[in-house]
Design a protein around this motif. Structure first.
Motif, PDB file in Angstrom:
ATOM      1  N   LYS A 298     -31.228  18.582  97.007  1.00 28.46           N
ATOM      2  CA  LYS A 298     -29.853  18.780  97.968  1.00 28.46           C
ATOM      3  C   LYS A 298     -30.379  18.773  99.331  1.00 28.46           C
ATOM      4  N   ARG A 299     -31.431  19.177  99.663  1.00 28.33           N
ATOM      5  CA  ARG A 299     -31.803  19.160 101.111  1.00 28.33           C
ATOM      6  C   ARG A 299     -32.228  17.560 101.558  1.00 28.33           C
ATOM      7  N   ARG A 300     -32.702  16.763 100.592  1.00 24.24           N
ATOM      8  CA  ARG A 300     -32.871  15.391 101.033  1.00 24.24           C
ATOM      9  C   ARG A 300     -31.569  14.798 101.178  1.00 24.24           C
ATOM     10  N   GLN A 301     -30.542  15.004 100.240  1.00 22.29           N
ATOM     11  CA  GLN A 301     -29.272  14.709 100.357  1.00 22.29           C
ATOM     12  C   GLN A 301     -28.477  15.109 101.633  1.00 22.29           C
ATOM     13  N   GLN A 302     -28.729  16.320 102.045  1.00 22.20           N
ATOM     14  CA  GLN A 302     -28.202  16.979 103.322  1.00 22.20           C
ATOM     15  C   GLN A 302     -28.616  16.038 104.393  1.00 22.20           C
ATOM     16  N   MET A 303     -30.027  16.066 104.623  1.00 27.85           N
ATOM     17  CA  MET A 303     -30.615  15.128 105.731  1.00 27.85           C
ATOM     18  C   MET A 303     -29.976  13.534 105.604  1.00 27.85           C
ATOM     19  N   SER A 304     -29.950  13.136 104.184  1.00 30.13           N
ATOM     20  CA  SER A 304     -29.310  11.804 104.363  1.00 30.13           C
ATOM     21  C   SER A 304     -28.004  11.572 104.759  1.00 30.13           C
ATOM     22  N   CYS A 305     -27.164  12.731 104.748  1.00 30.98           N
ATOM     23  CA  CYS A 305     -25.738  12.480 105.357  1.00 30.98           C
ATOM     24  C   CYS A 305     -25.880  12.354 106.802  1.00 30.98           C
ATOM     25  N   ILE A 306     -26.772  13.059 107.328  1.00 26.61           N
ATOM     26  CA  ILE A 306     -26.827  12.822 108.718  1.00 26.61           C
ATOM     27  C   ILE A 306     -27.845  11.872 109.465  1.00 26.61           C
ATOM     28  N   GLY A 307     -28.196  10.922 108.392  1.00 28.05           N
ATOM     29  CA  GLY A 307     -28.779   9.675 108.968  1.00 28.05           C
ATOM     30  C   GLY A 307     -30.305   9.599 108.377  1.00 28.05           C
ATOM     31  N   CYS A 308     -30.846  10.554 107.906  1.00 26.18           N
ATOM     32  CA  CYS A 308     -32.257  10.270 107.344  1.00 26.18           C
ATOM     33  C   CYS A 308     -32.398   9.536 106.327  1.00 26.18           C
ATOM     34  N   PRO A 309     -33.310   8.518 106.331  1.00 15.93           N
ATOM     35  CA  PRO A 309     -33.816   7.683 105.115  1.00 15.93           C
ATOM     36  C   PRO A 309     -34.286   8.323 104.031  1.00 15.93           C
ATOM     37  N   ALA A 310     -33.486   9.217 103.332  1.00 12.80           N
ATOM     38  CA  ALA A 310     -34.292   9.907 102.238  1.00 12.80           C
ATOM     39  C   ALA A 310     -33.967   9.165 100.996  1.00 12.80           C
ATOM     40  N   ASP A 311     -34.552   9.406  99.794  1.00 13.54           N
ATOM     41  CA  ASP A 311     -34.521   9.190  98.466  1.00 13.54           C
ATOM     42  C   ASP A 311     -33.664  10.067  98.050  1.00 13.54           C
TER      43      ASP A 311
ATOM     44  N   PHE B  25     -29.740   6.678 115.389  1.00 14.63           N
ATOM     45  CA  PHE B  25     -29.926   5.269 115.946  1.00 14.63           C
ATOM     46  C   PHE B  25     -30.569   4.185 114.711  1.00 14.63           C
ATOM     47  N   LEU B  26     -31.240   4.936 114.053  1.00 17.11           N
ATOM     48  CA  LEU B  26     -31.746   4.182 112.439  1.00 17.11           C
ATOM     49  C   LEU B  26     -30.532   4.129 111.905  1.00 17.11           C
ATOM     50  N   ALA B  27     -29.673   4.762 111.583  1.00 16.40           N
ATOM     51  CA  ALA B  27     -28.461   4.399 110.823  1.00 16.40           C
ATOM     52  C   ALA B  27     -27.620   3.303 111.568  1.00 16.40           C
ATOM     53  N   ALA B  28     -27.535   3.440 112.855  1.00 13.20           N
ATOM     54  CA  ALA B  28     -26.447   2.582 113.558  1.00 13.20           C
ATOM     55  C   ALA B  28     -27.009   1.026 113.619  1.00 13.20           C
ATOM     56  N   GLY B  29     -28.449   1.040 114.066  1.00 10.75           N
ATOM     57  CA  GLY B  29     -29.017  -0.250 114.301  1.00 10.75           C
ATOM     58  C   GLY B  29     -30.465  -0.372 113.571  1.00 10.75           C
ATOM     59  N   GLN B  30     -30.632   0.374 112.553  1.00 10.06           N
ATOM     60  CA  GLN B  30     -31.845   0.157 111.678  1.00 10.06           C
ATOM     61  C   GLN B  30     -33.254   0.270 112.805  1.00 10.06           C
TER      62      GLN B  30
END
Length: 715
Positions: free
Chosen positions: A231-244, A491-496
């Motif tokens: 759930k924490r990984r998903q939470q971070m993924s929602c705000i751009g973190c490249p989590a599994d 910036f990772l999510a917007a422009g890789q």
């Protein structure tokens, strides 16, 4: 698994890729036809008109076949194949090759994103992988033990049947036809047999207890460690973190453990039935205690098995989930992690807005769903899990209460979408619910920027449940380490590509970090904050600069002073790209150095805005940019020493590289960006405007007269 399904599994259809499908090709068509689209050779069709026509014709035939299949099989909830066909015919029937070009480019971009993701990344630490491996081994061992338990219980049943047969058949015959001594001997043998059965049963029950002890440990790990970490990984993924955020591991573990527990209860029930059938009460109390323990573990697993696989998101803001707007459709997906046949079509899930949270958020606006959105969970794909996508949810505001007055802004109000279900299985009645991450309900599209700031801030500060929906009534600060991390993710999510240390250093000064390394919500969010400026740059990258940002060609966050220091030691014509510090909407400029009379002069061009880049790409601007009436090109090397055409050549428009063919009777022309420099720079760093001022006009006239004087005389 198709390329598209892999992108969805890894939660990669966001940022640049999401914007690509918002602007070039409908995402729902790409989704529904993913396997077919990927089976065609669009690259060849993009450069061969005949192949493009053939591919388009084949696609229309395929859609006809799908429409017929839906009608013949009476499929109620099938993709809108007629609507897809109408769209493709309307937009591409006269230009099939354009469709081929679009799909070819889209597939290439998808491959780039997957290639970047497939590179080795420290998604999970070695210790986590080691824990997962141990959990896999434990779960596999439980499956083996349950198979052995079934065999032993079957053996126990045969022993019971054998004893019962001897007692009811042979004992009477022996008593009738033989003497007391033979009868006594047979009774003693039956007693020995009975004692052996009791001992065997005790051994079996002890093995059951051992299994349950192991299961209890696994359930504790799953519910108390693995599920919260996911759930924490998903939470971070929602705000751009490249989590599994894959649920494969959890679903396998939950399913296997639930299967083991249900089999344990079945075997214990058989043993209890044997006790009743053969009037054996020696171990019946133990069986009941074991069944109670197994039932408790089953309930613990079931009540935690429902998860929100995909958090609420509007189709217009796929890259920014957890932001909703009243009257606008949004989607969410829930999954039941125990994927067993007996659960199929058993779970009817109903979403409820702000369930049981009125007291905690007094004064907040109140909403409810427009319609009943209940759905039954079903297998989403072959080998997949029990899931349901709630694709057509929308909310409306309730009538405002007379005393409704909130102490926080609209974008600081937090709400929940709760999914509830009730069902019965194996004699157990289960009431299960799971809530989404808190969502922000905006009333205007202009509030998206502020709402996303709230989403980021809250999720960085809230690592575990229960959720604090009133956090913004007195928001705690973030450490710069936390904020810099989440900004880099944007910036990772917007422009890789994320932010490096130098870029973060400039942002640290912009954001306003206190001496203790803390950033306060009021400084970040309100009063013309730095976040508005950063968000404007993110939008600029997402729409116009993805390739250049991904390749590292944009230094971006560098001050004018730092620009001068970096360039003055470089050779004439060296330039760098930096974001404008004054434009809140997002703009980009470039600065270059020119050495004259032993001094280095750094010039900066007036920033290019989104409106300007919409008509001419930045690589084309860099290619054609000139100064003076003689159109000298001052840009030679991208900092530190990369030839301009090496860095940007592949992004130039074709009409800038190849002249138009004659035959039209007109002289070829093309757009050129020109600045007219002052004769003598007054400062080391100057901004160049597109329109000349007084000194620039004087230089322009001088150069024009010089050019006229050098013209050949008329005949």
């Amino acid at each position: 698994m198709s390329q598209w399904q892999e992108l969805l599994r890894l939660n990669l259809v966001r940022g640049h890729l999401s914007h690509l499908y918002e602007t070039t090709f409908p995402r729902h068509i790409r989704h529904s036809l993913c396997c077919y689209i990927e089976s065609q050779d669009w690259d060849s069709a993009a450069v061969d008109e005949c192949k493009a026509n053939a591919c388009f014709y084949a696609l229309m035939l395929y859609l006809d076949e799908q429409k017929c299949s839906v009608q013949e099989n009476n499929v109620l909830q099938a993709p809108d194949f007629p609507g897809m066909q109408d769209y493709l015919l309307k937009h591409f029937s006269n230009e099939p090759q354009r469709l081929a070009v679009v799909l070819s480019e889209c597939l290439k971009e998808e491959k780039k994103v997957l290639a970047l993701t497939s590179e080795p990344q420290p998604c999970v630490s070695p210790s986590v992988e080691n824990n997962w491996s141990k959990l896999d081994n434990t779960v596999s061992d439980l499956k083996r033990q349950i198979m052995e338990l079934k065999k032993e219980n079957k053996t126990l049943e045969v022993l019971y049947e054998n004893l019962d047969y001897i007692q009811k058949t042979w004992l009477d015959k022996v008593q009738q036809h033989t003497g007391p001594s033979q009868s006594q001997a047979l009774n003693e043998e039956c007693l020995k047999h009975t004692n052996f059965i009791i001992q065997t049963k005790q051994v079996v029950l002890q093995k059951v207890m051992n299994i349950l002890n192991q299961v209890a440990h696994v359930v504790t790990v799953l519910v108390g460690v693995e599920l919260p970490e996911w759930k924490r990984r998903q939470q971070m993924s929602c705000i751009g973190c490249p989590a599994d955020t894959s649920l494969d591991h959890l679903q396998k573990w939950f399913t296997t453990v639930a299967e083991v527990l249900l089999h344990v209860r079945q075997q214990v029930q058989k043993m209890q039935d044997q006790d009743k059938k053969y009037n054996n009460s020696d171990v019946s109390n133990s069986s009941e205690a074991i069944d109670t323990c197994a039932q408790s573990l089953v309930m613990k697993l079931l009540t935690n098995a429902l998860v929100v696989e995909k958090q609420p998101v509007m189709s217009s803001l796929l890259q920014r989930p957890l932001i909703l707007k009243a009257g606008v459709r949004f989607t969410a997906t829930v999954r039941f992690l125990i994927n067993l046949p007996e659960f199929k079509d058993l779970l009817k899930v109903t979403p409820v807005f702000d369930k049981d949270v009125e007291a905690a958020v007094k004064g907040f606006r109140q909403f409810n769903f427009v319609r009943d959105n209940s759905k039954r969970l079903d297998v989403d794909s072959p080998g997949g899990g029990l899931a349901a996508e709630f694709a057509y949810m929308d909310i409306k505001r309730k009538t405002k209460a007379p005393n409704e007055q909130s102490h926080v802004g609209v974008c600081e109000e937090l709400h929940l979408v709760t999914f509830v279900t009730t069902f019965q299985i194996a004699g157990l009645e289960c009431n299960i619910q799971v809530s989404s991450l808190p969502v922000v309900v905006i009333s205007s599209s202009s509030q998206v920027c502020s709402a996303w700031a709230s989403v980021m801030w809250w999720n960085m500060l809230s690592p575990s449940e229960p959720w604090n929906l009133s956090l913004f009534s007195n928001p705690p600060p973030l450490s710069w380490q936390q904020l810099s991390q989440v900004l880099s993710w944007q910036f990772l999510a917007a422009g890789q590509r994320g932010l490096d240390e130098n870029q973060l250093l400039m942002l640290r000064d912009k954001v306003g970090v206190d001496p203790e390394g803390l950033v306060y919500w009021s400084n970040f969010f309100k009063n013309e904050s730095a976040w508005i400026w950063i968000d404007g740059i993110l939008d600029l990258i997402r729409k116009y600069l993805v390739d250049l940002w991904r390749e590292g060609h944009i230094m971006g966050f560098v001050s004018r002073e730092r620009t001068r220091v970096l360039l003055q030691e470089k050779c004439t014509g060296t330039f760098l790209l930096r974001f404008s510090e004054s434009s809140k909407e997002g703009a980009i400029s470039f600065s270059w150095v020119k050495h004259s009379n032993g001094e280095a002069h750094v010039h900066a061009v007036e920033p290019y805005t989104k409106k300007e880049l919409e008509f001419m790409s930045l690589p084309d601007v860099l290619c054609s940019y000139s100064v003076g009436s003689k159109f000298r090109k001052p840009l030679v090397f991208l900092y530190p020493d990369i030839p301009k055409d090496v860095a940007f050549g592949r992004y130039y428009s074709s009409d800038l590289q190849t002249p138009k063919q004659g035959g039209s009777g007109y002289v070829d022309r093309r757009p050129v960006h020109v600045s007219l420099l002052p004769l003598t720079p007054h400062s080391p760093t100057m901004e160049m405007n597109a329109e000349p001022e007084t000194m620039e006009l004087e230089q322009w006239f001088e150069e024009m007269i010089s050019d006229i004087l050098t013209l050949p005389a008329p005949p």
